[in-house]
Design an enzyme around this catalytic site. Structure first.
Site, PDB file in Angstrom:
ATOM      1  CD  GLU A 206      -3.115  -1.043   2.076  1.00 31.61           C
ATOM      2  OE1 GLU A 206      -3.184  -0.046   2.822  1.00 31.61           O
ATOM      3  OE2 GLU A 206      -3.942  -1.957   2.086  1.00 31.61           O
ATOM      4  CE  LYS A 338     -10.758  -3.136   4.025  1.00 33.35           C
ATOM      5  NZ  LYS A 338     -10.101  -4.320   4.658  1.00 33.35           N
TER       6      LYS A 338
HETATM    7  P1  PGA Z   1      -6.774  -6.007   2.496  1.00 34.78           P
HETATM    8  O1  PGA Z   1      -6.645  -5.401   3.940  1.00 34.78           O
HETATM    9  O2  PGA Z   1      -5.419  -6.516   2.154  1.00 34.78           O
HETATM   10  O3  PGA Z   1      -7.726  -7.176   2.674  1.00 34.78           O
HETATM   11  O4  PGA Z   1      -7.302  -4.985   1.559  1.00 34.78           O
HETATM   12  C1  PGA Z   1      -6.703  -4.060   4.253  1.00 34.78           C
HETATM   13  C2  PGA Z   1      -7.145  -3.920   5.699  1.00 34.78           C
HETATM   14  O5  PGA Z   1      -6.999  -4.869   6.496  1.00 34.78           O
HETATM   15  O6  PGA Z   1      -7.675  -2.884   6.084  1.00 34.78           O
HETATM   16 ZN    ZN Z   2      -8.004  -3.936   8.234  1.00 30.39          ZN
END
Ligand code: PGA
Ligand code: ZN
Length: 436
Positions: A206, A338
């Protein structure tokens, strides 16, 4: 408004920020408006999430999306033709019904979320409005408090450190753009500190620095020093936010911190996190315990929920019913939103509303696998979520979201109100601000 009936949907394969295949959907409306969206993908997923449909086999490590693409072009497209794009609930209801499974495994969570978001964009375009304005329906909105990753760990950095995200929040900034200014300085100084210590090893999934630390706590110390070195006050101006993502290193109440070479039970993990909260300017902790550890979440929230935002991600999976249950049991005071965890835009909004109803703070969030798609920037403003979590301050799939909020802030002009402290679930800003 132009004719907003869905004329044509087109799915195509594009590539995400990890170089993996994903789905883009384009929605064409009868009046000529077009909307487009790309499905993101997680790496540290909760068990209750909508599932991405992947082909399996050898091609692209089994991650190809031809099946999901086929679902868009041959099943979803004809079924949605003629529907009003502005009736998002009807569109999403039809998508959910067409799939027919609880985990979206028939058509694929990736096919469904890309379609749902593409239709949303097309509806805004038919009204001739930017998406955030279309979503706000005339209600006042604020620009979000950004949570920005400085060090990446866990599943996003080959488990180099156990804690997944070491982030900063700048609630004392006067605007969203000032919060980014402060973060830019912190990101830069953190990089300098690592370089001087001989520990700069590139960036994680990220965009946060790949954390070559000897302990989880060294990351907290370095981050606090970086805030100070940037000329900012830890605690009163800039706070630390952690995503522990504990499901990744623990279950059934047993947690193994590989870096610190310790195995802890739920109570000991809570103690350890509590000592971090006391020593460092931490004002937010996400997934402090594993997704199956309801008692642990309740205990953590009881002890630290007045000092610190306690965010549910893996165990709430953007699901309104789970948010209600967690609120009733006191297992969190904030919920991560999300859209691809929920499956559709409507379900994500329902989870956000459930959170708001429970008095939770709400954070719209990206995934670790992202793209140039900026839908979530608009959701965070248009739904007045208060907070936005996108990853770090590098890599264009992250910067695209921050930059989009800058454009929205500019469009809001004088009336742009920054959520700042008001985004956090504390009784008063002072109770948070007096801490270290
Ligand atoms: P992810 O995790 O890799 O599943 O997108 C991001 C998060 O835990 O906030
Ligand atoms: Zn998370």
């Amino acid at each position: 408004m132009t004719d907003a009936r869905i004329a044509r949907l087109h799915g195509r394969r594009v590539w995400d920020s990890r170089g993996r295949p994903t789905i883009e959907v384009e929605a064409h409306l009868a009046g000529g408006a077009v909307g487009r969206a790309i499905a993101p993908a997680g790496a540290s997923t909760g068990r209750g999430e909508a599932l991405d449909l992947r082909d399996g086999g050898a091609r692209f490590g089994g991650l190809d999306v031809r099946l999901a693409l086929n679902a868009v072009n041959t099943t979803i497209a004809p079924a949605l033709a003629g529907l009003e794009a502005t009736d998002q609930e009807a569109v999403d209801r039809l998508l959910i019904g067409l799939d027919g499974t609880a985990d979206r495994s028939r058509l694929g969570g990736n096919a469904i979320v890309a379609t749902s978001m593409a239709v949303l964009h097309a509806a805004a375009a038919a009204r001739g409005e930017p998406l955030w304005l279309h979503l706000s329906r005339g209600r006042p909105v604020r620009t979000p408090l950004p949570e920005i990753q400085i060090f990446g760990g866990g599943a996003h950095a080959d488990r180099r450190v156990d804690v997944q995200d070491f982030m900063v929040m700048c609630p004392a900034a006067s605007s969203f753009s000032e919060a980014l200014d402060w973060t830019a300085e912190i990101y830069r100084t953190a990089g300098e500190l690592l370089r001087k210590a001989g520990k700069l090893q590139g960036v994680a999934d990220e965009g946060g620095y790949w954390p070559a630390f000897d302990s989880n706590e060294e990351a907290l110390e370095t981050l606090t020093r970086a805030i100070e070195a940037a000329g900012l006050r830890p605690g009163t101006q800039v706070a630390i936010s952690l995503d522990v993502a504990a499901s990744q290193f623990g279950k059934s109440g047993v947690y193994t911190l590989a870096l610190d070479d310790r195995t802890l039970d739920s109570g000991a993990l809570i103690e350890m996190l509590g000592s971090w909260i006391e020593q460092y300017p931490i004002l937010s902790v996400e997934d402090p315990l594993a997704e199956d550890d309801h008692a642990g979440h309740a205990e953590f929230t009881r002890r630290y929920g007045h000092l610190c935002q306690v965010i549910g991600d893996d165990f709430l999976v953007t699901d309104a019913r789970r948010v209600h249950a967690a609120a009733a049991a006191g297992e969190a005071n904030a919920v991560l939103i999300k859209p691809n965890q929920a499956g559709t835009v409507t379900e994500a909004l329902a989870a956000l509303r459930a959170g708001r109803q429970a008095g939770f703070s709400t954070i719209v969030s990206a995934r670790s696998g992202e793209s140039e798609d900026v839908t979530i920037a608009h959701l965070s403003v248009g739904w007045d979520a208060g907070q936005l979590k996108v990853g770090s301050f590098s890599r264009s799939e992250r910067m695209a979201k921050w930059n989009e909020v800058l454009r929205i802030e500019e469009a809001l002009g004088e009336s742009a109100e920054f959520s700042g402290w008001s985004a956090l679930p504390f009784a008063t800003t002072e109770s948070a601000a007096v801490r270290p």
